[in-house]
Design an enzyme around this catalytic site. Structure first.
Site, mmCIF file in Angstrom:
data_model
loop_
_atom_site.group_PDB
_atom_site.id
_atom_site.type_symbol
_atom_site.label_atom_id
_atom_site.label_comp_id
_atom_site.label_asym_id
_atom_site.label_seq_id
_atom_site.Cartn_x
_atom_site.Cartn_y
_atom_site.Cartn_z
ATOM 1 N N LYS A 57 51.392 22.517 2.801
ATOM 2 C CA LYS A 57 51.830 22.147 1.460
ATOM 3 C C LYS A 57 52.040 20.633 1.333
ATOM 4 O O LYS A 57 52.512 20.170 0.302
ATOM 5 C CB LYS A 57 53.144 22.866 1.107
ATOM 6 C CG LYS A 57 53.030 24.364 1.037
ATOM 7 C CD LYS A 57 54.296 25.014 0.490
ATOM 8 C CE LYS A 57 55.469 24.920 1.418
ATOM 9 N NZ LYS A 57 56.676 25.597 0.898
ATOM 10 N N LYS A 86 54.267 18.876 2.921
ATOM 11 C CA LYS A 86 55.702 18.618 2.935
ATOM 12 C C LYS A 86 56.147 18.464 4.381
ATOM 13 O O LYS A 86 55.644 19.152 5.255
ATOM 14 C CB LYS A 86 56.477 19.798 2.323
ATOM 15 C CG LYS A 86 56.281 19.988 0.846
ATOM 16 C CD LYS A 86 57.010 21.207 0.347
ATOM 17 C CE LYS A 86 58.453 20.904 0.090
ATOM 18 N NZ LYS A 86 59.166 22.042 -0.539
#
Length: 128
Positions: free
Chosen positions: A44, A46
């Site tokens: 993602k 992240k």
């Protein structure tokens, strides 16, 4: 017993997270949290400050959380809802509409985010 599930990274846990978990748990009798693994967060784009095991230990210590499971893919939600016999899927309202496809399997609720706090704000304030 009414079962609720939510998902997230829950990094740099703050009072907005606690209020969200409290409101999610109030919708039922049991709250399961699908916690994004470090590997899934990388997909993602992240990066968490705390590792998955540390984030999991923090969540497990919160009285509103009954169970923590690993979130490894976007696609696992239907499987989790069926296997854990979930009645209500809950996410923050910044995700409004994104998980409506789950209404075929359970009730979908989008809760308002806590104004003035977010992990992104904390990281920005700390220059992380």
């Amino acid at each position: 017993m009414k079962k609720v599930i939510t998902y997230g990274t829950f990094d740099l846990l703050h009072w907005g997270h606690i209020l969200f978990l409290e409101r999610a748990r109030a919708l039922g009798d049991h709250l399961t949290v699908g916690l994004s693994t470090d590997e899934f967060n990388l997909l993602k784009h992240k990066k968490s400050y705390y590792s998955y095991p540390h984030r999991k230990a923090i969540l497990e210590a919160i009285r509103y959380v009954d169970k923590v499971i690993p979130e490894k893919t976007w696609e696992q939600k239907i499987h989790d809802i069926i296997n854990h016999e979930i009645d209500i899927f809950v996410m923050g309202d910044d995700w409004r509409g994104k998980f409506d496809y789950l209404k075929e399997y359970c009730e979908v609720v989008y809760l308002p985010r806590t104004i003035g706090i977010s992990t992104a704000k904390i990281k920005n304030d700390l220059n992380l």
